[in-house]
Design a protein around this motif. Structure first.
Motif, PDB file in Angstrom:
ATOM      1  N   UNK A   7     -15.398 -26.123   6.278  1.00 45.93           N
ATOM      2  CA  UNK A   7     -14.324 -25.141   6.118  1.00 45.93           C
ATOM      3  C   UNK A   7     -12.856 -25.758   5.965  1.00 45.93           C
ATOM      4  N   UNK A   8     -12.333 -25.001   4.968  1.00 48.91           N
ATOM      5  CA  UNK A   8     -10.998 -25.496   4.575  1.00 48.91           C
ATOM      6  C   UNK A   8      -9.925 -24.703   5.467  1.00 48.91           C
ATOM      7  N   UNK A   9     -10.617 -23.876   6.374  1.00 52.30           N
ATOM      8  CA  UNK A   9      -9.546 -23.160   7.114  1.00 52.30           C
ATOM      9  C   UNK A   9      -8.561 -23.889   7.906  1.00 52.30           C
ATOM     10  N   UNK A  10      -7.529 -23.513   8.398  1.00 55.62           N
ATOM     11  CA  UNK A  10      -6.492 -24.066   9.201  1.00 55.62           C
ATOM     12  C   UNK A  10      -7.152 -23.968  10.745  1.00 55.62           C
ATOM     13  N   UNK A  11      -6.685 -24.846  11.728  1.00 55.39           N
ATOM     14  CA  UNK A  11      -7.120 -25.016  12.673  1.00 55.39           C
ATOM     15  C   UNK A  11      -6.637 -23.830  13.726  1.00 55.39           C
ATOM     16  N   UNK A  12      -5.386 -23.224  13.476  1.00 55.35           N
ATOM     17  CA  UNK A  12      -4.812 -22.332  14.129  1.00 55.35           C
ATOM     18  C   UNK A  12      -5.482 -20.943  13.985  1.00 55.35           C
ATOM     19  N   UNK A  13      -5.977 -20.732  12.848  1.00 61.70           N
ATOM     20  CA  UNK A  13      -6.473 -19.461  12.216  1.00 61.70           C
ATOM     21  C   UNK A  13      -8.084 -19.249  12.477  1.00 61.70           C
ATOM     22  N   UNK A  14      -8.628 -20.187  12.454  1.00 63.61           N
ATOM     23  CA  UNK A  14     -10.059 -20.360  12.720  1.00 63.61           C
ATOM     24  C   UNK A  14     -10.854 -19.803  14.045  1.00 63.61           C
ATOM     25  N   UNK A  15     -11.552 -18.646  13.970  1.00 64.26           N
ATOM     26  CA  UNK A  15     -12.119 -18.040  15.034  1.00 64.26           C
ATOM     27  C   UNK A  15     -13.254 -19.181  15.773  1.00 64.26           C
ATOM     28  N   UNK A  16     -12.976 -19.456  16.880  1.00 62.73           N
ATOM     29  CA  UNK A  16     -13.840 -20.370  17.552  1.00 62.73           C
ATOM     30  C   UNK A  16     -13.847 -20.400  18.947  1.00 62.73           C
ATOM     31  N   UNK A  17     -14.757 -20.941  19.816  1.00 59.09           N
ATOM     32  CA  UNK A  17     -14.673 -20.775  20.943  1.00 59.09           C
ATOM     33  C   UNK A  17     -13.747 -22.305  21.808  1.00 59.09           C
ATOM     34  N   UNK A  18     -13.876 -23.236  20.644  1.00 57.68           N
ATOM     35  CA  UNK A  18     -13.108 -24.514  21.283  1.00 57.68           C
ATOM     36  C   UNK A  18     -12.753 -25.163  19.992  1.00 57.68           C
TER      37      UNK A  18
END
Ligand code: BES
Ligand code: MN
Ligand code: ZN
Length: 506
Positions: A7-18
């Motif tokens: 993923x190129x997504x930003x760490x702040x915006x990605x939906x994840x559990x951790x």
């Protein structure tokens, strides 16, 4: 297995559990540094992530994991900081093995979690590959024999997303695909090693190999007991004759139409080593289901090579037998006529690995491959010499031994070159047969190597990996290494095949 996405997504915006970030000890300095890749996470902490973690006692050392609740501004509710050890120089990348281990530690600490986004430092595609390998290897769990509540206990981390990677970039895509294929096969080897010997015996192992061969376009031939008798495989038959489960020799052949080289891999596949009539004492046989780790590694490596479509021919030989004491078992004092025609006096039935390997090496030599590598949990002496995490490499060619050592180093497997001193050969002289299956106790790992050497065809480059130490891990899990079967040497074998395919080796 755990799913992997880029993923190129930003760490702040990605939906994840951790969210997983790296922390390290600054070179020379005091305190803690947040590794590159986690800038957005640090920003959400108001630039105080290092200070927060330090207050919690984090130091950045290898093996350390620290969990903190996320501040507002991060989609993931939890941040997990993993120690990377000492930070590299300013313009250098983190060591691939440090990343692999940290990713493994993170994955283990996150068992029971659905989705984790890894924001670890990625300086080059190889770093992404190491992180992927570490996370997928670390998330491994062997639960086939658990029932009830234990089975439903929190499962492994289900999904890993690597931030800072490019899913559409060819190199990143290839790295992810390689990591997935490689780890699936390493985990297949681990499963086989962990499977108890009442379920995994020569016949059932051969059936698993046959099925996998079909699935991956690998030609599989199985010699059963009848065929082994017909072929004169006295070593494999001698070791297997005490067991209700008859022995097998399996040949796996992956071929590439444009291959220029052929590599033969030979694996010791003792599905259980009781010692035979020279019975092992209690305390020495509880983990001996692991004595087929060499065959598991060879099997896994051939399938991985096939899945990667490497431009090289790779033949795998699995020498499968169960070493048991019984009225029909081989006795100390018996003489076996080996496949090569040599006779061997069996002085100790617990030195069985070299007997099955000798037949497989002689048979593999008939096809005149460019090189042969055998892998075996061969001697307790090698464990005494190198410990539980390092395998020994012996060879009839110094340059080849050095190459394998360097390759192992590169893929993050600990190994060390060992000699084959000619003076140890006379200890195996037998008054009755051409040689005995045992020699001097001192240097026992090298004596075993010298025994094998005599069954390698004239002029064929050969190396022997004694993985008795690292094949099976009895201590607490660490990094990406679980308890039980480790899959030791698979990464080295696959990289060796890649090097052979690209013509980098002689
Ligand atoms: N499978 C064992 C070696 C082994 C020991 C593997 C510990 C993994 C952990 C092998 O078959 C064996 O018993 N070797 C003997 C040889 C000896 C009788 C010459 C040994 O090392 O004691
Ligand atoms: Mn043994
Ligand atoms: Zn053994």
């Amino acid at each position: 297995m755990t799913a992997l996405t880029l993923s190129t997504a930003g760490a702040a915006t990605l939906r994840a559990d951790a969210l997983v970030v790296g922390v390290a000890k600054p070179k020379g300095g005091k305190g803690l540094v947040v590794a590159p890749g986690a800038e957005a996470v640090d920003k959400a902490f108001g630039g105080k992530l290092a200070a927060v973690l330090e207050t919690l006692g984090a130091s950045g050392s290898e093996g350390e994991v620290t969990k903190v609740p996320s501040p507002s501004g991060l989609k993931a509710p939890v941040v997990l900081a993993v120690g990377l050890g000492t930070a590299p120089e300013k313009d250098e990348d983190y060591d691939a093995e440090a990343l692999r281990r940290a990713a493994g530690n993170a994955a283990r600490a996150l068992s029971g979690t659905k989705k984790a986004a890894f924001a670890l430092p990625i300086g080059a595609v190889e770093d992404a590959e190491a992180i992927a390998e570490g996370a997928l290897l670390g998330a491994y769990a062997f639960t086939a024999y658990r029932s009830g509540d234990a089975k439903d206990a929190k499962g492994p981390l289900a999904e890993v997303t690597l931030l800072g990677t490019k899913p559409r970039d060819k190199a990143f895509k290839a790295a992810a695909e390689r990591a997935i294929a490689l780890v699936e096969e390493i985990n297949r080897a681990r499963d086989l090693i962990n499977t108890p010997p009442n379920d995994l015996y020569p016949e059932s192992f051969a059936a698993i190999a046959t099925a996998a061969g079909k699935e991956h376009g690998i030609k599989v031939q199985v010699l059963d007991e009848k065929a082994l008798v017909k072929g004169g495989y006295g070593g494999i038959l001698g070791v297997g004759q005490g067991s209700e489960h008859t022995p097998r020799l399996v040949r796996l052949a992956y071929t590439h139409p444009k291959a220029e080289k052929t590599l033969a891999l030979v694996g010791k596949g003792i599905t259980y080593d009781s010692g035979g009539i020279s019975l092992k004492p209690a305390g020495h046989n509880e983990t001996m289901k692991c004595d087929m780790s060499g065959a598991a590694a060879v099997f896994a490596a051939v399938v991985a090579v096939a899945r990667l479509g490497l431009r090289v021919n790779v033949t795998g030989w699995l020498a499968l037998a169960e070493n048991m004491p019984s009225g029909s078992a081989v006795r100390p004092g018996d003489v076996l006529r080996m496949y090569s025609g040599k006779t061997v006096e069996v002085l100790n039935t617990d030195a069985e690995g070299r007997l099955v390997l000798a037949d497989a090496l002689a048979k593999a030599s008939e096809e005149n491959p460019d090189a042969i590598v055998d892998v075996a949990t061969l001697t307790g002496a090698m464990v005494l010499a190198l410990g539980n995490r390092t395998f020994g490499i012996m060879a009839n060619d110094d340059a080849f031994r050095t190459s394998i050592h360097e390759i192992a180093e590169e893929v993050g497997e600990q190994s060390w070159p060992m000699p084959l001193p000619a003076d140890l050969r006379k200890g195996m002289d037998s008054p009755t047969a051409d040689m005995a299956n045992m020699g001097e106790r001192m240097g026992g790992g090298l004596v075993a190597g010298l025994f094998l050497k005599e069954f390698v065809g004239e002029g064929i480059t050969w190396a022997h990996l004694d993985i008795a130490g690292p094949a099976f891990h009895e201590g607490a899990p660490y990094g990406y290494t679980p308890k039980g079967g480790t899959g030791s040497s698979v990464r080295t074998l696959v990289k060796l095949a890649e090097r052979t395919a690209s013509g980098d080796l002689g």
